[in-house]
Design an enzyme around this catalytic site. Structure first.
Site, PDB file in Angstrom:
ATOM      1  N   GLU A 434      12.747   9.615  34.582  1.00 16.76           N
ATOM      2  CA  GLU A 434      12.257   9.304  33.305  1.00 16.76           C
ATOM      3  C   GLU A 434      12.303  10.417  32.369  1.00 16.76           C
ATOM      4  OE1 GLU A 434      12.250   6.548  33.344  1.00 16.76           O
ATOM      5  OE2 GLU A 434      11.772   6.325  35.074  1.00 16.76           O
ATOM      6  N   GLY A 435      13.397  11.310  33.185  1.00 16.32           N
ATOM      7  CA  GLY A 435      13.624  12.728  32.075  1.00 16.32           C
ATOM      8  C   GLY A 435      13.148  13.823  32.359  1.00 16.32           C
TER       9      GLY A 435
END
Length: 572
Positions: A434-435
């Site tokens: 998620e980043g």
């Protein structure tokens, strides 16, 4: 020793006493009937379900894991039955709108549920973890036809969903995606390409799986602006199976109970979600929702590690603790040794502050949806700035703080019997997906703070300063840290144009400094709530409060010193 137990009394204290959530939420027409008693009831029941149904499956999920054969994935024993009980009981639909089959409850209750689920069984929780984001994505961007077919199924959790972004040659750089979408005369699109790292891309938990896929139209420009979003299910409405294939599942360091799939799309018939070329706009709804949940994964996993270490420290005796004197053959509990108390109290300080920040963020998400314009503006700023901070620092702490908790066990922590080594293996990925945490720091400093010259960050600092309890014992020190962060922010804003690499080089230091100011504010709120609540056992909160100020907040001086030094060198 291997089973996590939800501590709902601590969670409810943060929700009701520290944040006064019921009054805030009842002021919104959508939650006029949601009082403190209802929220406590939902929290207690969810904690009971997590503790009795989900937590006991954690060990088999890790040791047996998801199994792939001939394109099909069989989940670990008990996972399917638990998931069927989960969605039929309405747990995935807590925060979904009633018109879509949901319960219409505040987002914070969903956030608290997922904190407990992640702590109890991170591998199992990966399956429903993207449901909320997929629901919001479909609700706000899909056509009415797609909504009619998929929205309620996803809202209730009857069907699970995936987020198909990453490709073998393109990790965080989504602009390099090559998956093709070819328009057809009937308005559909044929998807062709390979996606990797797809959590739950194939499984036997539900009858259908809804894939949301980034792909490129034939005439699309290069880069991220050329991406569109498409929906393709595992099975179509007529029962036929789509041309979506699971080629294999990855052999991973942890999360063995969650199948991380390589998915191949062979001209799979799909429908576009949103406008052509606006795929990232639609997908960011999923990604932003997922980032709050990943921060909660960090809080939950750290709590699970702390619970194991604390329980062990209350049973294991080793040597005499300093200041206890000498006695033949006597030994004290590990919990009485200062080095171990420092570890345990410090991690609890992080857990408690993490709950304050995460629950407040969830409350602000409902302000964005239902609040007045002024409240919406504040909430948008809070979520934009605080979400990347929480994702980065609490996933970092879950792994590194969890490693400290393992230290409490000595050699026993390194063997599988006690279960804490699994927490470390499971937690490590949260710093990446998620980043990555480095991307979160760049998002904060470059895309948020520098983009408006620091105005948004200064407004956030204004709030934190004004919101500090007036009689807080450490208010002066907290105000000084806020003042220092203001000055450092101003210096970075002024220096960044002189050296393009500066903000990227110091982004992590800046994010950590911001996080420490937020942790300080959170604990000021906790202290005030404890002082005002005579029925609460104040001793429960004293040790972590002291640990925060002794062992955590001094990092602020180091981080701001680095930032000043780097800015000075760049300006020279």
């Amino acid at each position: 020793m291997n089973t996590y137990t939800p501590r709902t009394e601590d969670m409810h204290f943060v929700l009701s006493r520290v944040l006064n959530a019921a009054d805030q939420l009842q002021a919104l027409p959508a939650f006029a009937d949601v009082d403190a008693d209802l929220m406590q009831q939902v929290l207690d029941e969810s904690g009971k379900f997590v503790g009795e149904v989900i937590a006991p499956l954690n060990r088999d999920g890790d040791e047996i894991g998801a199994q792939w054969k001939d394109g099909a994935v069989t989940m670990p024993p008990g996972f399917k039955d638990a998931y069927q009980s989960f969605w039929k009981a309405g747990w995935p639909a807590l925060a979904a709108s009633t018109e879509d089959g949901g319960q219409g409850l505040p987002s914070v209750l969903e956030a608290m549920l997922y904190e407990m689920l992640s702590a109890a069984n991170h591998g199992w929780t990966m399956a429903p973890g993207l449901l909320h984001g997929a629901y919001e994505c479909i609700k706000h961007h899909a056509s009415e036809e797609l909504k009619a077919q998929y929205l309620e199924k996803v809202a209730t959790g009857e069907w699970l969903a995936t987020m198909c972004l990453t490709e073998p040659h393109a990790g965080s750089d989504l602009g390099l995606c090559r998956t093709k979408a070819v328009p057809q005369p009937d308005g559909s699109y044929l998807l062709s390409g390979t996606k990797i790292f797809i959590s739950g891309g194939e499984h036997d938990l539900t009858d259908n799986i809804v894939h949301l896929v980034l792909a490129r139209l034939p005439d699309a420009p290069p880069g991220p602006k050329g991406l569109s979003l498409f929906l393709v299910p595992k099975f179509y409405a007529d029962g036929t199976r789509s041309a979506v294939h699971c080629e294999r599942i990855e052999e991973k360091m942890g999360l063995h109970g969650s199948p991380t799939c390589v998915m191949r799309f062979d001209e799979a018939a799909s429908q576009i979600v949103g406008e052509p070329g606006k795929g990232l706009n639609a997908m960011f709804i999923m990604m932003n929702a997922a980032r709050l949940h990943v921060a909660l994964q960090g809080v939950g996993l750290l709590d699970a590690a702390w619970q194991k270490a604390d329980a062990y420290s209350q049973e294991r005796r080793q040597m005499r603790a300093p200041g206890k004197g000498k006695g033949a053959g006597e030994a004290d509990l590990i919990a009485e040794h200062p080095a171990m108390r420092r570890i345990l109290d410090t991690q609890r300080a992080w857990i408690d502050a993490g709950r304050v920040l995460a629950y407040k963020t969830a409350i602000e998400l409902d302000q964005i949806k239902h609040g007045a314009p002024e409240a919406q503006a504040f909430a948008q700023r809070w979520c934009a700035l605080v979400t990347p901070i929480m994702k980065a620092v609490f996933t970092h702490q879950a792994f590194h703080g969890g490693s400290d908790c393992l230290q409490v066990f000595g050699g026993h922590g390194y063997v599988r019997e006690w279960g804490i080594e699994q927490i470390l293996r499971d937690a490590r990925v949260a710093m990446i997906y998620e980043g990555t945490n480095e991307i979160q720091a760049i998002d904060l400093l470059v895309r948020k703070v520098l983009a408006d010259g620091g105005q948004g960050m200064n407004a956030l600092l204004d709030f934190l300063e004004a919101d500090m309890p007036p009689h807080a014992r450490t208010r002066t020190a907290a105000a000084a840290r806020i003042s220092t962060l203001r000055a450092v922010t101003k210096q970075i804003v002024e220096t960044a144009p002189k050296q393009a690499q500066l903000p990227y080089r110091v982004a992590d230091d800046y994010l950590r400094a911001c996080a420490l100011v937020l942790l300080d504010w959170a604990w000021l709120r906790i202290d005030a709530a404890v002082d005002a609540d005579t029925a609460n056992a104040a001793s429960r909160w004293q040790a972590p409060a002291q640990a925060l100020r002794q062992w955590v907040l001094p990092e602020f001086q180091m981080r701001t010193f680095i930032l000043v030094q780097q800015c000075t060198a760049a300006a020279a």
